[in-house]
Design an enzyme around this catalytic site. Structure first.
Site, PDB file in Angstrom:
ATOM      1  CD  GLN A  93      -3.001  -0.882   0.066  1.00 36.68           C
ATOM      2  OE1 GLN A  93      -3.150   0.202  -0.492  1.00 36.68           O
ATOM      3  NE2 GLN A  93      -3.694  -1.960  -0.286  1.00 36.68           N
ATOM      4  CG  ASP A 136     -19.540  -7.795  13.911  1.00 37.33           C
ATOM      5  OD1 ASP A 136     -19.365  -6.578  14.084  1.00 37.33           O
ATOM      6  OD2 ASP A 136     -20.655  -8.301  13.746  1.00 37.33           O
ATOM      7  CB  CYS A 170      -7.447   0.406  -6.221  1.00 39.29           C
ATOM      8  SG  CYS A 170      -7.183  -0.910  -7.425  1.00 39.29           S
TER       9      CYS A 170
END
Length: 366
Positions: A249, A267, A324
Site C-alpha cells: 500500500q 465484527d 482501487c
C-alpha cells in the site's frame, strides 16, 4: 492557435473541462469558473495546454511543489482542500450513479499520513548527455529531473540521491531506467528495471552505494545484486520480508485505514489459512462459500466480476469489499445488489494525495 476557454467543471482525471461547439475539451491545471488561454496539445485532439489563467478561481491555491504543472505525478495541488475532497468523493458517487446505484457515501478519509513510502523514479540521459532522474512529464516521454518530492514519506528522503547514484553507474545509454524504491524498517529496498547486463565493476559500485545510503537491498528485475539487510515491514504483529519489487500500500496510513475499515465490517477476523488461486478463472463457488459468515475481497483494478457472481448466489451474511477502481467496483456492486445484498456503507479513502486515484471500502449485508 491560442484559444480562450471557460472552464465548466473538473474531469475524472482532475483536468478542467470546457464545453465547446466541437465537444468537451480537457485542460490540465485549469479550474472550474476560470477563463483561460490554452494552445493545442500535439497528438491529443481533445486536450489543450494551459498557457495563461486570465480570470482565476477563488479556489486556486499555491501548489506545494515547484515541479507541479510540469511533472506528471500530481493533478490537483492547485485546488483548495475542501473542494478537492468534494471532487474526490464525487468520483465514487458518480461511478455508482452510472451503474444505477444510489447508496450512502461517507466523507473522504485522508490516509496520506506521512506520505508515500514507495515510488518509481525514471532515469535517462538527455540528448546533451545529461543524466536526468525524476518522474515522467505529463503526457510525454521525457523525464522531469527533481531534487525532492513533498508527497514522499520522510523514510524516502534519501531515495532520490540514491537513485541518482545508481543511475550514474548503470544509465550508460539513453534507454530509460526505472528504479522502484520502497521504504522498509531496515532501509531502502530498490529494484532496477531496464539496465541491461551489468558491466565489470558495477557490482562493487552498487555495494558502495548501498553501504553509504542505508540501502537494505538492490535487485535487478528481481535478482538480488546487493543485500545489506533483509528488507522487512511490520504489518500488524507480523514482520514481513518483502519479495523484490513487491506491491505495498502506498502509505502506511492507507494500509492501516483500509484494514480497520474491513474489520469494522466483519465484527473481527478469524484465523485463516492461505491458498494461491486465480479468482478470475476459478472463483470460490457458492458451494465452497457455505458456512462462511463473512467474505473480504480486495481485487486489482479489473475488479471481481466472476467472484461477485458467486457471492451473489451464496448465503454469506456479510461482505467487505476493498477497491482501487470505482468503475469496476460499481459494476460488481450491481451484481451483488441484484443477488439480494444491501449496500450498507461506502467509505472513500485517499492515500494518493493530489491525484485522481481514490480507493474505498464497502460493507454489504445479505
Amino acid at each position: 492557435m491560442v484559444e480562450r476557454l471557460l472552464i465548466a467543471r473538473l474531469g475524472a482525471r482532475g483536468e478542467g473541462v470546457a464545453d465547446t461547439v466541437a465537444g468537451a475539451v480537457y485542460v490540465p491545471h485549469a479550474l472550474p469558473g476560470e477563463i483561460v488561454e490554452a494552445e493545442p496539445w500535439p497528438g491529443h485532439a481533445d486536450r489543450r495546454r494551459l498557457t495563461k489563467v486570465e480570470i482565476a478561481s477563488p479556489e486556486r491555491i499555491t501548489p506545494v511543489c515547484g515541479h507541479f504543472g510540469v511533472c506528471g505525478g500530481c493533478a490537483l495541488q492547485h485546488l483548495a482542500t475542501a473542494r478537492y475532497r468534494d471532487w474526490k468523493r464525487g468520483l465514487v458517487v458518480a461511478a455508482l450513479a452510472r451503474a444505477g446505484v444510489d447508496a450512502p457515501v461517507d466523507d473522504l478519509i485522508d490516509a496520506h499520513g506521512e506520505g508515500r513510502r514507495r515510488a518509481v523514479f525514471h532515469a535517462r540521459r538527455s540528448a546533451r548527455d545529461v543524466l536526468e532522474v525524476g518522474f515522467a512529464a505529463l503526457k510525454a516521454h521525457h523525464v522531469v529531473p527533481i531534487e525532492r518530492c513533498p508527497i514522499l514519506a520522510p523514510a524516502l528522503s534519501g531515495a532520490l540521491p540514491t537513485a541518482r547514484d545508481i543511475a550514474e553507474v548503470l544509465a550508460s545509454t539513453r534507454k530509460p531506467l526505472d528504479i522502484q524504491v520502497t521504504a522498509t524498517d531496515t532501509g531502502l529496498d530498490m529494484d532496477i528495471r531496464g539496465s541491461g547486463p551489468l558491466a565489470p565493476g558495477d557490482m562493487a559500485h552498487l555495494a558502495q552505494i548501498a553501504q553509504s545510503h542505508r540501502v537494505a537491498r538492490i535487485t535487478r528485475h528481481g535478482e538480488i545484486l546487493v543485500q545489506c539487510a533483509a528488507p522487512r515491514v511490520r504489518m500488524g504483529r507480523a514482520q514481513v520480508l518483502l519479495p523484490p519489487g513487491a506491491f505495498l500500500q502506498a502509505t502506511a496510513a492507507g494500509e492501516a485505514t483500509l484494514a480497520q475499515l474491513v474489520e469494522d465490517g466483519c465484527d473481527g477476523l478469524k484465523p485463516v489459512t492461505a491458498q494461491q488461486r486465480d479468482l478470475f478463472r476459478y472463483p470460490l463457488g457458492r458451494t465452497e462459500l457455505k458456512g462462511f459468515q463473512a467474505v473480504v475481497f480486495d481485487p486489482p483494478r479489473q475488479g471481481a466480476q466472476a467472484q461477485a457472481r458467486e457471492l451473489a448466489a451464496s448465503g454469506v451474511a456479510r461482505v467487505a469489499a476493498v477497491s482501487c477502481n470505482p468503475a469496476s467496483f460499481a459494476r460488481d456492486v450491481r451484481i451483488l445488489l441484484d443477488g439480494g445484498y444491501r449496500l450498507v456503507r461506502v467509505i472513500p479513502v485517499d492515500q494518493f494525495l493530489f491525484s485522481a486515484h481514490v480507493e474505498l471500502v464497502a460493507h454489504f449485508e445479505k
